[in-house]
Each structure stands twice: as structure tokens, then as C-alpha cells.
Design a protein around this motif. Sequence first.
Motif, PDB file in Angstrom:
ATOM      1  N   THR A  44       0.862  -1.180   0.000  1.00  0.00           N
ATOM      2  CA  THR A  44       0.000   0.000   0.000  1.00  0.00           C
ATOM      3  C   THR A  44       0.904   1.236   0.000  1.00  0.00           C
ATOM      4  O   THR A  44       2.066   1.174   0.405  1.00  0.00           O
ATOM      5  CB  THR A  44      -0.911   0.053   1.239  1.00  0.00           C
ATOM      6  N   VAL A  45       0.352   2.364  -0.429  1.00  0.00           N
ATOM      7  CA  VAL A  45       1.118   3.603  -0.435  1.00  0.00           C
ATOM      8  C   VAL A  45       1.509   3.957   1.000  1.00  0.00           C
ATOM      9  O   VAL A  45       0.702   3.862   1.924  1.00  0.00           O
ATOM     10  CB  VAL A  45       0.295   4.749  -1.054  1.00  0.00           C
ATOM     11  N   ALA A 161      -5.866   7.724   5.003  1.00  0.00           N
ATOM     12  CA  ALA A 161      -7.106   6.976   4.828  1.00  0.00           C
ATOM     13  C   ALA A 161      -7.256   6.516   3.380  1.00  0.00           C
ATOM     14  O   ALA A 161      -7.737   5.414   3.112  1.00  0.00           O
ATOM     15  CB  ALA A 161      -8.297   7.832   5.248  1.00  0.00           C
ATOM     16  N   ALA A 162      -6.847   7.353   2.437  1.00  0.00           N
ATOM     17  CA  ALA A 162      -6.893   6.956   1.031  1.00  0.00           C
ATOM     18  C   ALA A 162      -5.940   5.797   0.779  1.00  0.00           C
ATOM     19  O   ALA A 162      -6.260   4.864   0.032  1.00  0.00           O
ATOM     20  CB  ALA A 162      -6.535   8.149   0.142  1.00  0.00           C
ATOM     21  N   ALA A 163      -4.768   5.847   1.412  1.00  0.00           N
ATOM     22  CA  ALA A 163      -3.822   4.741   1.270  1.00  0.00           C
ATOM     23  C   ALA A 163      -4.399   3.461   1.855  1.00  0.00           C
ATOM     24  O   ALA A 163      -4.282   2.379   1.251  1.00  0.00           O
ATOM     25  CB  ALA A 163      -2.499   5.095   1.953  1.00  0.00           C
ATOM     26  N   GLU A 164      -5.029   3.571   3.020  1.00  0.00           N
ATOM     27  CA  GLU A 164      -5.640   2.392   3.655  1.00  0.00           C
ATOM     28  C   GLU A 164      -6.735   1.817   2.767  1.00  0.00           C
ATOM     29  O   GLU A 164      -6.980   0.602   2.767  1.00  0.00           O
ATOM     30  CB  GLU A 164      -6.243   2.778   5.008  1.00  0.00           C
ATOM     31  N   ALA A 165      -7.397   2.698   1.994  1.00  0.00           N
ATOM     32  CA  ALA A 165      -8.477   2.239   1.120  1.00  0.00           C
ATOM     33  C   ALA A 165      -7.958   1.617  -0.172  1.00  0.00           C
ATOM     34  O   ALA A 165      -8.751   1.181  -1.008  1.00  0.00           O
ATOM     35  CB  ALA A 165      -9.396   3.421   0.790  1.00  0.00           C
ATOM     36  N   GLY A 166      -6.640   1.597  -0.345  1.00  0.00           N
ATOM     37  CA  GLY A 166      -6.067   0.960  -1.507  1.00  0.00           C
ATOM     38  C   GLY A 166      -5.860   1.868  -2.696  1.00  0.00           C
ATOM     39  O   GLY A 166      -5.595   1.393  -3.812  1.00  0.00           O
ATOM     40  N   TYR A 167      -5.957   3.175  -2.497  1.00  0.00           N
ATOM     41  CA  TYR A 167      -5.747   4.106  -3.597  1.00  0.00           C
ATOM     42  C   TYR A 167      -4.310   4.013  -4.112  1.00  0.00           C
ATOM     43  O   TYR A 167      -3.383   3.715  -3.363  1.00  0.00           O
ATOM     44  CB  TYR A 167      -6.005   5.542  -3.144  1.00  0.00           C
ATOM     45  N   VAL A 175      -5.830  13.188  -3.299  1.00  0.00           N
ATOM     46  CA  VAL A 175      -6.639  13.384  -2.101  1.00  0.00           C
ATOM     47  C   VAL A 175      -5.954  14.350  -1.132  1.00  0.00           C
ATOM     48  O   VAL A 175      -6.584  15.256  -0.582  1.00  0.00           O
ATOM     49  CB  VAL A 175      -6.925  12.033  -1.414  1.00  0.00           C
ATOM     50  N   ALA A 176      -4.657  14.158  -0.932  1.00  0.00           N
ATOM     51  CA  ALA A 176      -3.921  15.043  -0.021  1.00  0.00           C
ATOM     52  C   ALA A 176      -3.942  16.477  -0.522  1.00  0.00           C
ATOM     53  O   ALA A 176      -4.143  17.426   0.254  1.00  0.00           O
ATOM     54  CB  ALA A 176      -2.486  14.547   0.132  1.00  0.00           C
ATOM     55  N   ARG A 320     -15.598  11.105   4.337  1.00  0.00           N
ATOM     56  CA  ARG A 320     -15.375   9.684   4.620  1.00  0.00           C
ATOM     57  C   ARG A 320     -13.983   9.461   5.207  1.00  0.00           C
ATOM     58  O   ARG A 320     -13.810   8.720   6.181  1.00  0.00           O
ATOM     59  CB  ARG A 320     -15.552   8.870   3.331  1.00  0.00           C
ATOM     60  N   PHE A 321     -13.000  10.143   4.661  1.00  0.00           N
ATOM     61  CA  PHE A 321     -11.637   9.978   5.151  1.00  0.00           C
ATOM     62  C   PHE A 321     -11.436  10.666   6.500  1.00  0.00           C
ATOM     63  O   PHE A 321     -10.639  10.204   7.320  1.00  0.00           O
ATOM     64  CB  PHE A 321     -10.641  10.505   4.120  1.00  0.00           C
ATOM     65  N   TRP A 322     -12.126  11.772   6.724  1.00  0.00           N
ATOM     66  CA  TRP A 322     -12.035  12.437   8.027  1.00  0.00           C
ATOM     67  C   TRP A 322     -12.628  11.558   9.118  1.00  0.00           C
ATOM     68  O   TRP A 322     -12.119  11.495  10.240  1.00  0.00           O
ATOM     69  CB  TRP A 322     -12.736  13.785   7.986  1.00  0.00           C
ATOM     70  N   ARG A 323     -13.706  10.854   8.811  1.00  0.00           N
ATOM     71  CA  ARG A 323     -14.371   9.984   9.794  1.00  0.00           C
ATOM     72  C   ARG A 323     -13.674   8.637   9.949  1.00  0.00           C
ATOM     73  O   ARG A 323     -13.946   7.901  10.893  1.00  0.00           O
ATOM     74  CB  ARG A 323     -15.822   9.721   9.368  1.00  0.00           C
ATOM     75  N   ALA A 324     -12.779   8.297   9.044  1.00  0.00           N
ATOM     76  CA  ALA A 324     -12.143   6.975   9.060  1.00  0.00           C
ATOM     77  C   ALA A 324     -11.380   6.764  10.363  1.00  0.00           C
ATOM     78  O   ALA A 324     -10.823   7.703  10.944  1.00  0.00           O
ATOM     79  CB  ALA A 324     -11.204   6.840   7.870  1.00  0.00           C
ATOM     80  N   PRO A 325     -11.332   5.526  10.856  1.00  0.00           N
ATOM     81  CA  PRO A 325     -10.651   5.256  12.125  1.00  0.00           C
ATOM     82  C   PRO A 325      -9.142   5.475  12.046  1.00  0.00           C
ATOM     83  O   PRO A 325      -8.529   5.358  10.978  1.00  0.00           O
ATOM     84  CB  PRO A 325     -10.980   3.786  12.401  1.00  0.00           C
TER      85      PRO A 325
END
Length: 608
Positions: A44-45, A161-167, A175-176, A320-325
Motif C-alpha cells: 500500500t502507499v 485513509a486513502a492509502a488504507e483504502a487501496g488508492y 486526495v492530499a 469519509r476519510f475524516w471519519r475513518a478510524p
Amino acid sequence: MTRLYNDPSAFADEMIEGFAAASGRWVRPVAGGVVRRRRPRTATVAVVVGGGSGHYPAFGGLVGPGLAHGAAMGNLFASPSAQQVYSVAKQANTGAGVLLTYGNYAGDVLHFDQAQERLIAEGIPCRTVLVTDDISSATADQRDQRRGIAGDLVVFKAAAAAAEAGYSLDEVARVAGHANHQTRSFGVAFTGCTLPGADTPLFTVPEGRMAVGMGIHGEPGINEQDVPTADQLAELLVTALLDEVPDGVGEIAGSRVAVILNGLGSVKYEELFVVYRRVAQLLTAAGVDVVEPDVGEFVTSFDMAGVSLTLTWLDDELERFWRAPADTPAYRKGPIGYAHPGDGPTAGAAATGEEPDGLVEVDPDGAIGEGPDGPAGTDPDAAAGPVIPAATADSQRAGQLVCAVLRAVRTTIDRHADELGRIDAVAGDGDHGIGMQRGAGAASLAAEEAGEQGAGVRTVLTRAADAWADRAGGTSGALWGAALRAMAETFNDASAPSGTDVATAVQQAAQAIVRYGKAELGDKTMVDALLPFSTALRHAVDDGLPLGDAWQRATAVAQAAADDTASLLPRKGRARPHAEKSLGTPDAGAVSLALVVAAVHTALVDQA
């Protein structure tokens, strides 16, 4: 003020060591900073953040699942070196590339850019996104020149969060960049901060007054006003940010925002909650929907008493990314299913005790199985030690002269470090003396070690250059490292340089500093002393003067040029937003350049 420290110059190193020891559940130490203790089994990134120390929880405290994969941690208020950034990024990389994201400060840009070039040259895809959220540091049409302050957190989290999502790397960078575009911050300070060992704060505010628009490195505000009530402060902050809504947001009413009310070090949480009470009221009255606000300390300025407010205007993806854990030593949000060392299986872990979420444990010694980029727990630069190239006796003697010169430079900088810090603090962050001290000391030590092994002048100077840049960090560290390396590349290990060679080397050093620092005469930087010195040295050597006499003549020119910077307004670096404050005070970089060349002359005379 800071009360608990040992050697002030070792404070950052000791702090990082203690932080890593206390935060082993999330991070492991590597050369240059920390990385996540666990890494994914699939590529992942990797989001790598960083900057100077003194801003905890930024930057190491934001490393962990859902947030950064690694943090390069520099000296107090000084950027990490290119070597530190490179080392952390290599350790964080899992094969999908690296995103470097950090606040927009000259030293950070220099070092992170050099690290990025090195990573790309080794085949590791790498992108950079600068954080530029501080509305007080430049006008709206100069957003690319703004500083990064507490908005760092929003950008880091969105990217992670985008990296965790597989982007992909390009998508994570998008996104950043979008998160940065949507983010604005504004802050005030009631007192300055005091670095370890210092007798006075980096700036002061009269009793009953506050600095408006301060930075997070001890930079003073752009103006002052009477200290307001908590409600009045909330109104000042909210009004300033609502006056600059990002392009594309549309109507304020009905918009969604992430909100961060950030304490800068000495304002108590209870005070922050009183202020936030009114912030929430004002945003609600404006028709703004506040999404999961954060109140606390996220990007501090050591022990500064101050507050900043950050608004990020959300769309569906950013929300969505702001709310991500996330789960890091200093920032946690939402439910996390990641297990941690010693915890045993958590929710989401298999009953067999296997690691959840495709993560693999890195043991305390850094030894794990093969990852996408090889043995992931090993230091990419670990080796028995570099080989010293063969050198002639003449070049070795010249190398010993370089060692003597650097000893003189180190002694001079040690003697003037406090004064350099005081000059720098007038309109900057006050770290110049510490950075020069660390750089000169490291360069001298590296030169001595190379000289003892029989190195020639080129090798001695090259080792000194690398050590200065790596140990000093900050803008001056990058520039002095580049200058010394440029000088080294004009010499060789087969002969001793002539006076003409030395003059040429100084010209090459000056060109390197201009190229990397992008400063010109009149910008109020070290260039204002260096270029006149270089020109004077060349003329004196061409006139047939011996090197010692030529250097003496040029040193007088450098000193006069450094003194003359007192009448200039800064157009580069952290002092630029506070230009008027620096009138009457010379530039710290120009002063240190004059001190260095004077020390070199002393050594040349002593060794003659």
C-alpha cells in the motif's frame, strides 16, 4: 519555559528516544525518526510526514494505523535532513510508493525534495504534497507561499485513509492536495516559547496583548491586539476563516466542515473547551454542519501559549476519510480492529490469534520476513562502513588543513550560537544557532574521522558536507551541506588545491546555495554575504595574493556585507511574513557566514 533537559543540543535526540520507548505499541525507531510497528502484508502507499521536533504530537505522535506510516523527526524547529527523510521513507515503503507530505517551510522543502530525488533514482515512486493552510502567512493569491500549521493533521489523515483504502500513489496525492486546498487555519499567541537552555522566549508579547497570526516555530505574529475574552477570540478566529472560503465550496450555509481547535502548548484543555463552545455556536449560526470536531493539542509550538482554529470544507470523499478510524500514540478516532504487540486478538482478529487486517509484526530488533522491498526491518544504509579512497600525501595534508579549519569553525560557532539564535528569533524561529552548532560539530567530527584514516582533501570535505547536512537539518543545514559538497567536488584526492582552486571551489559553493536556496542578492539571506565574499576572493587571488591574504581581504568584505543586511527586508524563508520586525537586525545566516569565513582565516594563519 523548558525546565527538564540535559544537554540542550541533545534534547531532540533524547526526546525521540523516549517517545519511541513509550510508544512501542504503535511505532518502532529507525534512523531519522519512527515508522509503524506493523506493516501490511500487501503493498500500500506509504504516507511519510515530518518536520522539526517541538510540535508534538506532530510528527511522531501521528504514526499508526489510519494515519502516517512514518515520520522523519528533525531537531527542534529544524527540518529533518534529507538522509533522515530518505531513511524513514525506505523503511515505511511497502512497494506501492511513498507520499511525502509536510508543512511548507524552506528547510523542509530542501531536504524532502532531495530525499524524493534519491528515492525516485532508486526506483521507488514518490510524490510530495505541501501543507499551506495558514492564512496569516501570505495572501490568498499566494497560497503556495503559505505555511503549514494545524491543517497538517487533516491532510495527513486524508492521505493515510486513502492509502488504507487501496488508492494508488497518484490518487493518494490527489486526495492530499484536495484536502490541503479545502483547509484554512488561523492562530494567536499570548506568549512565546522558550527552547531548552535558552534564557528568554523566542518572542515576547506585552502583558495584556496577544500576537495575531503567529507561526508554529516561535515566529512572532503579524500584529498585536489586546487579549480578548474567550468568546471574542472565537469570533476573531471564525470570522477570519469564513472570510476566505475555498473556491468551489459555494454557499456557506449547508456546507460541512471538519474543525480543529488546536492548543499550541500551554493553553489548558478547559480553556480550549470554553473557546470551542462559542466556535460551535458561530458555525451553527452560519449554517455550517460541523463534522466530528477535534479540540486539543495536535500541532504545538513547544510551550507557547496560543490557539489556532482550522476549518476543512468537506465533500463526500473528504468526509469519509475524516471519519475513518485511526489509532496512533496521540490521535485516535473510531473503532480500530488492529491488534497491537502484547494485546492478543482484538475484535476482528481470528480466533487462532492470527494478525488481523493483513498486518505483519515487526519485532523490537526490526527483523521480519521479506516484504515487497526486501527485508523490511533492516536499515537500507547499514554497512560495514564506507571505504576511504586512496590519496596522495599532498592531498592528505590538505585534508588535515580542512580538519583544522573545521575545528576553528566549530569553536567559533559554539561561542556565538546563542547570539545567532537571538538574531534569528527577531523575525524567525530562533533555531539558527543550534542548527549551525550541530552542523559544524558533526562536520568537524566526520572530517577528523576521515583524516585519521588517511583520506585526501576531497573525501574529508565530502564526509564533512554530508555530516553537516544530516546533523544540522533546517534550511542552513541543507545549504551548508550543498556548499561543502560543491567545494569538495572541485578538489581531488591526488593533489593539494591551489589558491585558484580554492577560489573556484568557493564560487561553486555560492552557486550551489543560490541554486538550492533560490535566493538572490537583496533577499536578506546568507547569499548577501556569500556572493560579495566569493567575488572578492576571486579578485584577490587573481591579483596574485597568497591564499591567506586573499581570504583576509574577502573576509572583511563578507563582514561588511553581513552588517549591511540590517537595512534589508527579508524576501525568503520564515522571516518573510514579519519583514518589518527584522529592520535594524542583520540576517542570521549572513552573520554566521561572516563568522565562518573569519574562523577559516584564523585557521589558515595558524597552519601557515
